[in-house]
Design a protein around this motif. Sequence first.
Motif, short mmCIF file in Angstrom:
data_model
loop_
_atom_site.label_atom_id
_atom_site.label_comp_id
_atom_site.label_asym_id
_atom_site.label_seq_id
_atom_site.Cartn_x
_atom_site.Cartn_y
_atom_site.Cartn_z
N ARG A 179 0.80 -1.22 0.00
CA ARG A 179 0.00 0.00 0.00
C ARG A 179 0.84 1.28 0.00
N GLY A 180 2.14 1.13 0.29
CA GLY A 180 2.99 2.32 0.38
C GLY A 180 3.03 3.15 -0.89
N PRO A 181 3.31 2.52 -2.04
CA PRO A 181 3.38 3.31 -3.27
C PRO A 181 2.08 4.06 -3.57
N ALA A 182 0.93 3.44 -3.31
CA ALA A 182 -0.34 4.13 -3.55
C ALA A 182 -0.47 5.32 -2.60
N ALA A 183 -0.08 5.13 -1.35
CA ALA A 183 -0.17 6.23 -0.38
C ALA A 183 0.74 7.38 -0.80
#
Lengths: 458, 458
Positions: A179-183
């Motif tokens: 989920r980091g890249p989307a955040a």
Amino acid sequence: MKRAILWLSLVSIGWSQDWTSRLDPVRQHAMESDYSYHFLSRLCHQVGPRLSGSPAADAAVDLVEKEMQQIGLKTRRQSCQVPHWVRGREEAELTEYSGKPANVRMPLVLTTLGGSSSTGEQGLNAQLLLVESFAQLEALPDQQVRGKIVLFNTRFDQRLADQGRGGAAYSQSVASRTRGPAAASKKGAAACLVRAVGGADFRLPHTGVTSFGETQRIPCAAVSSEDAERMAYLSKLGPVQLRLVITAQNLPDAPSCNIIGDLEGSDPNAEVVIVSGHLDSWDVGTGALDDAAGVATALQVAQTFRALGLKPRRTLRVIGWMNEENGGAGAKAYDKETEGKNHFAAVESDLGCGHCLGFSCWTPSYWLAALKPVSQCLQAIGGNQLETSNGAGADISPLGARGVPCFNPMLDSRTYFHYHHTPADTVDKVDPQHLRQNGAMMSVLAWALCSMDRPKAP
Amino acid sequence: MKRAILWLSLVSIGWSQDWTSRLDPVRQHAMESDYSYHFLSRLCHQVGPRLSGSPAADAAVDLVEKEMQQIGLKTRRQSCQVPHWVRGREEAELTEYSGKPANVRMPLVLTTLGGSSSTGEQGLNAQLLLVESFAQLEALPDQQVRGKIVLFNTRFDQRLADQGRGGAAYSQSVASRTRGPAAASKKGAAACLVRAVGGADFRLPHTGVTSFGETQRIPCAAVSSEDAERMAYLSKLGPVQLRLVITAQNLPDAPSCNIIGDLEGSDPNAEVVIVSGHLDSWDVGTGALDDAAGVATALQVAQTFRALGLKPRRTLRVIGWMNEENGGAGAKAYDKETEGKNHFAAVESDLGCGHCLGFSCWTPSYWLAALKPVSQCLQAIGGNQLETSNGAGADISPLGARGVPCFNPMLDSRTYFHYHHTPADTVDKVDPQHLRQNGAMMSVLAWALCSMDRPKAP
């Protein structure tokens, strides 16, 4: 008349008495078999890495189908459309930081995450923004994130893994990858790096899928823990500037399939029991632990039954799932077609090939008593733990959610996340004796599930 | 008169009695110091890898010179010409083998060996010839070798390393790297691969120097143990074809230097004691274990003496050697200039940074008795083993050969060859407490060597 009585006894009480006598021979055959190791070696050495949509993934389907037919299973291909993501160049270097000597190049070791977009061949230059958590990122004003390369420096807790809770350690830190890249994208970051999710210290980045959902894709990659530490050190001294080149491509979905092989049960009205692993793997290693071991173990079950001339009461269904790693298209296709109907149970092996410990059972707890003969039989090889859980392997989870009892081998996971999703996931990581144990454990459980009466709530 | 007597006693018997009283405070200071760890972090994180002839090697000289001056040493640069080898692209893939599915690419993980020539940008395609030993290669007719890519599949004995004999394990297998490519070249091979010389299983190739002497250079590289195993497997099934691209360059020798820092002794007629490590490193990691740790430890000795206000009897000479990894030009220059004259002893730390065990002493055995106060002092940190040996670190060996007593720290080497010459030789591999131990061990020995009377043959 005699015949009719015998038949009746088999149907009513005979199976439930007789099946336990088969357990020890089943275990014994699998423990003496090199079948699964030979198969795994072929799959990994000859076919190699098998990312969804790749020619090698197709080759894996062919190989497993042929193998199933050789064992004597009735095979079919179950179509699905899979994501077709292709890794390209992946390069990064630190171009500016406090104390950098002139003309010195400082490359990072990285691996693009599945689903990443491209920087284009020309790459991008941007400042590093290091965060330790989602909360820290969220707390920053968007303008401080915009145009930067965000690095999630979330550490993998190897101490937790060291004492057997590898899955828990993975769960703790994998969110930064998924989920980091989307955040980061939501806050306008130009790209995102995540510290590799794994506990080994051999400059190994761990790839894996990241999910953007409706958010705009950005280039993203995992960097080795060493490079994350270095960037953390340099960030404390002043601004750090990076150059990043990622030329990954998200191509149109590709046609692919699960491969399914049935060993028909003696009772035409009985349900199906699934034993399975997933065919696809990441593209950097040869997918020996993740998950050639699972596929080989599932095939070992059928090979064991056939070699011993055992005809199960319920149909044994061996499945090689497609696309577990980045989409679960195979699992969705199966679930959509079957809706979990007529399934007695499903087993998936997808936690490598450590020493066997037993099974986690996504079942009502009263099943454990009914499976007591299984744990008794597996005590000889150390695989007699039975525990209930509230989840299962990714491919059988949709069935589990529909109420199909699901089982996962519990395997020693202390080092699994060293190799998982890395170039080092190769055949030598599989101890032939551990693979035999897993094959034996799976065969014994499968025989029980194919044979036992449905446990009744007390 | 009183003064004269005191002076006399210091010269004649005072030193030999008094110096032992300093040992515990020396150990204690070094054990409480973070100096060497901070220095090592700067050298590795900011300067990075330091291959001879590179801008970073020059930057390392600058940094260490500045550091020596800050401690209060009198510095000088000792010129030498170093090999200037530059890594380029390094790619290999298996293009044909039995059972290879169509359109599947099978890259290998490799690292070019220092001294390798280039295949040219276009690369070369050739058949693999796998050998397990020099003898096996020698026994083959030249025409069976000509034009092929020879793979030396010599295994590193990690079991030997596991029980503390890392150096012995390395010695056993390193010949394939240092002499294998020349042996293959002599028989007309097109290129040579060697199985990485190291015991870890993380798809890590280990670089290092190879020597061609008068033999024609050929392209050569180390492949990961996993890839060597895979090629061994596939070779049994039939011919294996490879494509290899190596664009390394052997440039003209470059000017470089040792950096030497003296802390002058109180006795102008006394000899010199060297403590040292080497400045240069391979280009793939950041050379933390090999050998920033040695340099940092040597600097710690001077820092300890200065911090405690100790003026040694003999001159303490800290040397950062240049070009240990691929030529030894620095060691040769020093030896040529000094011819070992006026040297009481030399110490070099170049086996990483494991827990300290003691010293191997390339001295007559009666030295061990004279060094008893050293081992007594080091017992508190586990470094009290003293053993004689017949060799020393590469940079001080020329002095040793001239009869200068040489000392090497004995360090736990069980994992050193996991990281040695790989991208994973980075700061995190250095345990700060181990580094303190090494600094303490080196400081105590150095104080003894600077102070003690020359041991006399019994």
